[in-house]
Write a protein that holds these residues in place. Structure first.
Motif, PDB file in Angstrom:
ATOM      1  N   MET A  29       0.908  -1.149   0.208  1.00 39.15           N
ATOM      2  CA  MET A  29      -0.002   0.306  -0.038  1.00 39.15           C
ATOM      3  C   MET A  29       0.899   1.183   0.096  1.00 39.15           C
ATOM      4  O   MET A  29       1.764   1.174   0.565  1.00 39.15           O
ATOM      5  N   GLY A  30       0.620   2.385  -0.830  1.00 39.13           N
ATOM      6  CA  GLY A  30       1.382   3.370  -0.709  1.00 39.13           C
ATOM      7  C   GLY A  30       1.284   3.916  -2.220  1.00 39.13           C
ATOM      8  O   GLY A  30       0.608   3.657  -3.018  1.00 39.13           O
ATOM      9  N   PRO A  31       2.042   4.762  -2.503  1.00 39.69           N
ATOM     10  CA  PRO A  31       3.392   5.523  -1.604  1.00 39.69           C
ATOM     11  C   PRO A  31       2.648   6.370  -0.578  1.00 39.69           C
ATOM     12  O   PRO A  31       2.029   7.151  -0.714  1.00 39.69           O
ATOM     13  N   TYR A  32       3.894   6.524   0.320  1.00 43.46           N
ATOM     14  CA  TYR A  32       3.540   7.459   1.496  1.00 43.46           C
ATOM     15  C   TYR A  32       4.834   8.129   1.607  1.00 43.46           C
ATOM     16  O   TYR A  32       5.925   7.811   1.368  1.00 43.46           O
ATOM     17  N   ASP A  33       4.515   9.534   2.007  1.00 40.86           N
ATOM     18  CA  ASP A  33       5.876  10.444   2.233  1.00 40.86           C
ATOM     19  C   ASP A  33       6.773  10.003   3.506  1.00 40.86           C
ATOM     20  O   ASP A  33       7.929  10.136   3.256  1.00 40.86           O
ATOM     21  N   THR A  34       6.143   9.292   4.374  1.00 38.12           N
ATOM     22  CA  THR A  34       6.994   9.282   5.731  1.00 38.12           C
ATOM     23  C   THR A  34       6.916   7.652   6.071  1.00 38.12           C
ATOM     24  O   THR A  34       6.039   7.036   5.718  1.00 38.12           O
ATOM     25  N   ARG A  35       7.796   7.258   6.889  1.00 40.66           N
ATOM     26  CA  ARG A  35       7.683   6.096   7.545  1.00 40.66           C
ATOM     27  C   ARG A  35       6.385   5.786   8.481  1.00 40.66           C
ATOM     28  O   ARG A  35       5.639   4.460   8.310  1.00 40.66           O
ATOM     29  N   GLU A  36       6.290   6.743   9.168  1.00 39.46           N
ATOM     30  CA  GLU A  36       5.140   6.736  10.093  1.00 39.46           C
ATOM     31  C   GLU A  36       3.874   6.777   9.240  1.00 39.46           C
ATOM     32  O   GLU A  36       2.764   6.151   9.786  1.00 39.46           O
ATOM     33  N   GLU A  37       3.707   7.366   8.151  1.00 37.64           N
ATOM     34  CA  GLU A  37       2.398   7.555   7.501  1.00 37.64           C
ATOM     35  C   GLU A  37       2.242   6.139   6.991  1.00 37.64           C
ATOM     36  O   GLU A  37       1.190   5.721   6.960  1.00 37.64           O
ATOM     37  N   ALA A  38       3.317   5.403   6.281  1.00 36.60           N
ATOM     38  CA  ALA A  38       3.137   4.196   5.898  1.00 36.60           C
ATOM     39  C   ALA A  38       2.677   3.025   7.014  1.00 36.60           C
ATOM     40  O   ALA A  38       1.888   2.390   6.719  1.00 36.60           O
ATOM     41  N   ARG A  40       0.974   3.656   9.289  1.00 33.76           N
ATOM     42  CA  ARG A  40      -0.715   4.185   9.536  1.00 33.76           C
ATOM     43  C   ARG A  40      -1.390   3.803   8.256  1.00 33.76           C
ATOM     44  O   ARG A  40      -2.662   4.286   8.277  1.00 33.76           O
ATOM     45  N   ALA A  41      -1.150   2.892   7.253  1.00 34.92           N
ATOM     46  CA  ALA A  41      -1.675   2.613   6.052  1.00 34.92           C
ATOM     47  C   ALA A  41      -3.144   2.196   6.409  1.00 34.92           C
ATOM     48  O   ALA A  41      -4.119   2.554   5.343  1.00 34.92           O
ATOM     49  N   LEU A  42      -3.299   1.455   7.106  1.00 34.87           N
ATOM     50  CA  LEU A  42      -4.677   0.456   7.264  1.00 34.87           C
ATOM     51  C   LEU A  42      -5.608   1.718   7.845  1.00 34.87           C
ATOM     52  O   LEU A  42      -6.758   1.969   7.507  1.00 34.87           O
ATOM     53  N   GLU A  43      -5.134   2.491   8.645  1.00 36.11           N
ATOM     54  CA  GLU A  43      -6.089   3.447   9.451  1.00 36.11           C
ATOM     55  C   GLU A  43      -6.271   4.704   8.277  1.00 36.11           C
ATOM     56  O   GLU A  43      -7.334   4.888   8.277  1.00 36.11           O
ATOM     57  N   ILE A  44      -5.418   4.984   7.677  1.00 37.71           N
ATOM     58  CA  ILE A  44      -5.545   6.016   6.404  1.00 37.71           C
ATOM     59  C   ILE A  44      -6.529   5.582   5.495  1.00 37.71           C
ATOM     60  O   ILE A  44      -7.558   6.287   5.183  1.00 37.71           O
ATOM     61  N   ALA A  45      -6.448   4.234   5.139  1.00 39.86           N
ATOM     62  CA  ALA A  45      -7.275   3.570   4.081  1.00 39.86           C
ATOM     63  C   ALA A  45      -8.693   3.533   4.754  1.00 39.86           C
ATOM     64  O   ALA A  45      -9.761   3.817   3.901  1.00 39.86           O
ATOM     65  N   GLN A  46      -8.829   3.138   5.891  1.00 43.35           N
ATOM     66  CA  GLN A  46     -10.348   3.095   6.576  1.00 43.35           C
ATOM     67  C   GLN A  46     -10.905   4.529   6.760  1.00 43.35           C
ATOM     68  O   GLN A  46     -12.052   4.701   6.602  1.00 43.35           O
ATOM     69  N   ALA A  47     -10.174   5.563   6.843  1.00 50.45           N
ATOM     70  CA  ALA A  47     -10.807   6.778   7.115  1.00 50.45           C
ATOM     71  C   ALA A  47     -11.073   7.311   5.599  1.00 50.45           C
ATOM     72  O   ALA A  47     -12.346   7.827   5.440  1.00 50.45           O
ATOM     73  N   ARG A  48     -10.347   7.013   4.601  1.00 47.05           N
ATOM     74  CA  ARG A  48     -10.809   7.398   3.337  1.00 47.05           C
ATOM     75  C   ARG A  48     -11.767   6.763   2.712  1.00 47.05           C
ATOM     76  O   ARG A  48     -12.821   7.374   2.235  1.00 47.05           O
ATOM     77  N   THR A  49     -12.095   5.470   3.169  1.00 44.64           N
ATOM     78  CA  THR A  49     -13.269   4.648   2.813  1.00 44.64           C
ATOM     79  C   THR A  49     -14.352   5.220   3.384  1.00 44.64           C
ATOM     80  O   THR A  49     -15.376   5.259   2.660  1.00 44.64           O
ATOM     81  N   ALA A  50     -14.424   5.651   4.565  1.00 40.67           N
ATOM     82  CA  ALA A  50     -15.466   6.028   5.368  1.00 40.67           C
ATOM     83  C   ALA A  50     -15.954   7.592   4.717  1.00 40.67           C
ATOM     84  O   ALA A  50     -17.164   7.742   4.805  1.00 40.67           O
ATOM     85  N   ALA A  51     -14.951   8.406   4.313  1.00 39.89           N
ATOM     86  CA  ALA A  51     -15.132   9.571   3.379  1.00 39.89           C
ATOM     87  C   ALA A  51     -15.994   9.240   2.214  1.00 39.89           C
ATOM     88  O   ALA A  51     -16.943   9.879   2.079  1.00 39.89           O
ATOM     89  N   ALA A  52     -15.583   8.310   1.546  1.00 40.21           N
ATOM     90  CA  ALA A  52     -16.102   8.059   0.191  1.00 40.21           C
ATOM     91  C   ALA A  52     -17.485   7.272   0.636  1.00 40.21           C
ATOM     92  O   ALA A  52     -18.275   8.002  -0.209  1.00 40.21           O
ATOM     93  N   ASP A  53     -17.618   6.630   1.455  1.00 43.25           N
ATOM     94  CA  ASP A  53     -18.844   6.063   1.915  1.00 43.25           C
ATOM     95  C   ASP A  53     -19.990   7.129   2.139  1.00 43.25           C
ATOM     96  O   ASP A  53     -21.217   7.281   1.611  1.00 43.25           O
TER      97      ASP A  53
END
Length: 70
Positions: A29-38, A40-53
């Protein structure tokens, strides 16, 4: 080193975070700009999915039904 090699990726199967495109596209999953962001990939994907829904649900509200549907 290309720009893509500077980015970070998350492997959801192993939970590993790696810099650069390691493995195949279906195991990262990615790309992400930082290691910390990567990391949190599953958390970020979940938030993006909720926003899209939520956006899709708001588009489904067309207001009052047509007069012949009442």
């Amino acid at each position: 080193m290309s720009v893509a090699d500077d980015k970070w990726y998350f492997n959801p199967g192993t939970g590993d975070v790696a810099q650069g495109k390691t493995g195949s596209w279906d195991t990262r999953m990615g790309p992400y700009d930082t290691r910390e962001e990567a990391a949190r990939a599953l958390e970020i994907a979940q938030a993006r999915t909720a926003a899209a829904d939520a956006a899709e649900a708001s588009e489904d509200d067309w207001g009052e039904p047509a007069s012949w549907e009442k």
